[in-house]
Design an enzyme around this catalytic site. Structure first.
Site, mmCIF file in Angstrom:
data_model
loop_
_atom_site.group_PDB
_atom_site.id
_atom_site.type_symbol
_atom_site.label_atom_id
_atom_site.label_comp_id
_atom_site.label_asym_id
_atom_site.label_seq_id
_atom_site.Cartn_x
_atom_site.Cartn_y
_atom_site.Cartn_z
ATOM 1 N N ARG A 104 0.818 -1.223 0.000
ATOM 2 C CA ARG A 104 0.000 0.000 0.000
ATOM 3 C C ARG A 104 0.849 1.270 0.000
ATOM 4 N NH1 ARG A 104 -5.474 -0.212 2.090
ATOM 5 N NH2 ARG A 104 -6.085 -2.373 2.061
ATOM 6 N N TYR A 212 -0.174 -13.339 -0.443
ATOM 7 C CA TYR A 212 0.355 -13.035 -1.776
ATOM 8 C C TYR A 212 1.636 -12.223 -1.620
ATOM 9 C CZ TYR A 212 -2.491 -8.812 -0.864
ATOM 10 O OH TYR A 212 -3.059 -7.694 -0.292
ATOM 11 N N ASP A 292 -14.750 4.517 0.076
ATOM 12 C CA ASP A 292 -15.296 4.004 1.339
ATOM 13 C C ASP A 292 -16.273 4.980 1.991
ATOM 14 O OD1 ASP A 292 -13.786 1.723 1.083
ATOM 15 O OD2 ASP A 292 -12.717 1.921 2.994
#
Ligand code: FAD
Length: 391
Positions: A104, A212, A292
């Site tokens: 991120r 991952y 969001d």
């Protein structure tokens, strides 16, 4: 147009880039002192990487991200592969842009770097929008003692959105009963070949475990979700303890034990997962919402940020097609609400499906084995750039 954005997360900055590319002047306000995303991974599916490539970020994504070879589902105890969906050449051609796994922090950095290079974007940190007012011919937003004027305001200010509260009043999100652990594991500490270069989800009763690669394959990002009552702090920065994570996954396959044992103990964090039902309306007049702020999405389809990224592209397309701001924003909502609500509901459904046990889990595994990834076509094939490609 002169556009104000509240919130410098993935959604807000991507929207700023899309709008500036269409020659709008954007001022983006971020309440934090800097642009930061807590250290964990994120999956970027082709439906949103399409938008990021349109913004000229392909090279940056390829160098910072990891290209997985597909997705896989496995049984929590035996490790049996339930579903294997390689992203072969056909899938790559079908969706035209890749699936990325990325840290991120790396994603936010490449977005902020691109925004800093754009003359049409002004980034303001330590700037919290506290009030807004629709003046009939535009909007005013209050940041500290300063009033900023714009043609429209976009609330991209996350699940606890101030702009949404200003428009619709306080509506508290509800705790879903799920807690997500996040952990980073140095790949070099793991037996060679143990973690395949795929997005892997292990399904177990009342829990699931996703892993991952990020950082070009140097780290394995783990998101470990457990049904838990009595603890509901929503924060990426709430530290978690190794013994609790270990006991949450006691009895799971040896690969899961190896991942937990090798996790960087300073990277263990817990996040209580909150949810809201789809909203019937997002904006009013010249104020709208994105990401969001209007459709917080459980991470069980890995689509929350993807939806926020799509929003920015569709909103820009609507403003190009219609210069009347309130009607363009209504058009944007009408295009985005059905898709985002479907994803919100699908993610919620996965919270149940991933955690089944007994005969229900057996039936799920049988169905998943037969579908082998075909269900993703509608999701990944979506083109958020459609209006932007019309001339
Ligand atoms: P946010 O990231 O919350 O950003 C909002 C910003 O607004 C913040 O920087 C905040 O400081 C700022 N702000 C708030 N109030 C104000 C104000 N009044 N004025 C100014 N600034 C303000 N999605 C995916 O697509 N793929 C995944 O793999 C994935 N994995 C996930 C895993 C987990 C465990 C979780 C919890 C989520 C996951 N998601 C994933 C979802 C994704 O993280 C979110 O949907 C996405 O980050 C939302 O971005 P946003 O910009 O809308 O909001």
């Amino acid at each position: 147009m002169n556009i104000l954005i509240a919130g410098g997360g993935i959604g807000g900055i991507t929207a700023a880039l899309c709008l500036a590319k269409d020659n709008h002047q954007v001022t983006l306000f971020e309440q934090g002192h800097a642009f930061t995303e807590a250290g964990a991974g994120i999956q970027l599916s082709p439906n949103c990487s399409r938008v990021l490539h349109y913004l000229g970020l392909e090279d940056a994504l390829r160098s910072a991200g990891f290209l997985p070879e597909g997705t896989q589902a496995r049984d929590w105890r035996s490790g049996r592969v339930i579903m294997d969906s390689p992203l072969g050449d056909t899938a790559r051609q079908k969706f035209s842009t890749p699936y990325y796994h990325i840290h991120r922090g790396d994603l936010l950095e490449l977005l902020v770097d691109a925004a800093r290079r754009q003359a049409g974007i002004e980034l303001r940190t330590h700037a919290r929008i506290e009030a807004c007012n629709d003046t009939g011919d535009g909007v005013e937003a209050q940041v500290g003692s300063t009033t900023y004027k714009g043609d429209l305001l976009i609330g991209a200010d996350g699940i606890h959105s101030t702009v949404r509260t200003l428009l619709w009043g306080e509506q508290k999100p509800t705790f879903t009963g799920n807690v997500a652990w996040r952990a980073l594991v140095p790949a070099g500490s793991l037996p060679e070949g143990m973690v395949r270069p795929m997005s892997t989800v292990w399904w177990g009763p009342g829990s699931h475990f996703v892993h991952y690669y990020v950082k070009g394959g140097e780290l394995v990002n783990c998101v470990c979700v457990v049904e838990k009552e009595g603890w509901a702090i929503e924060s990426w920065t709430e530290p978690g303890e190794y013994p609790e994570l270990k006991s949450d996954f006691a009895g799971w396959h040896e690969n899961i034990q190896t991942l937990i044992d090798n996790a960087d103990h300073d990277s263990l964090y817990k996040w209580a997962l909150y949810d809201r039902p789809p909203m019937s309306a997002w904006g009013k007049g010249s104020v709208t919402l994105l990401g969001d702020a209007c459709h917080p999405t459980l991470p069980f389809m890995a689509q929350g940020a993807a939806m926020a990224i799509e929003d920015g592209a569709v909103l820009t397309g609507c403003l190009r097609a219609d210069e009347n701001v309130p009607s363009a924003l209504q058009h944007y909502e009408s295009l985005r609400k059905p898709r985002t609500a479907r994803i919100q509901k699908g993610s919620r459904r996965n919270a149940t499906v991933f955690h089944l046990s007994g005969m229900k889990a057996w039936a799920r595994n049988l169905a998943a084995g037969k579908s082998a990834g075909n269900t993703m076509d509608g999701l990944f094939g979506y083109n958020a750039l459609e209006l932007l490609h019309k001339r």
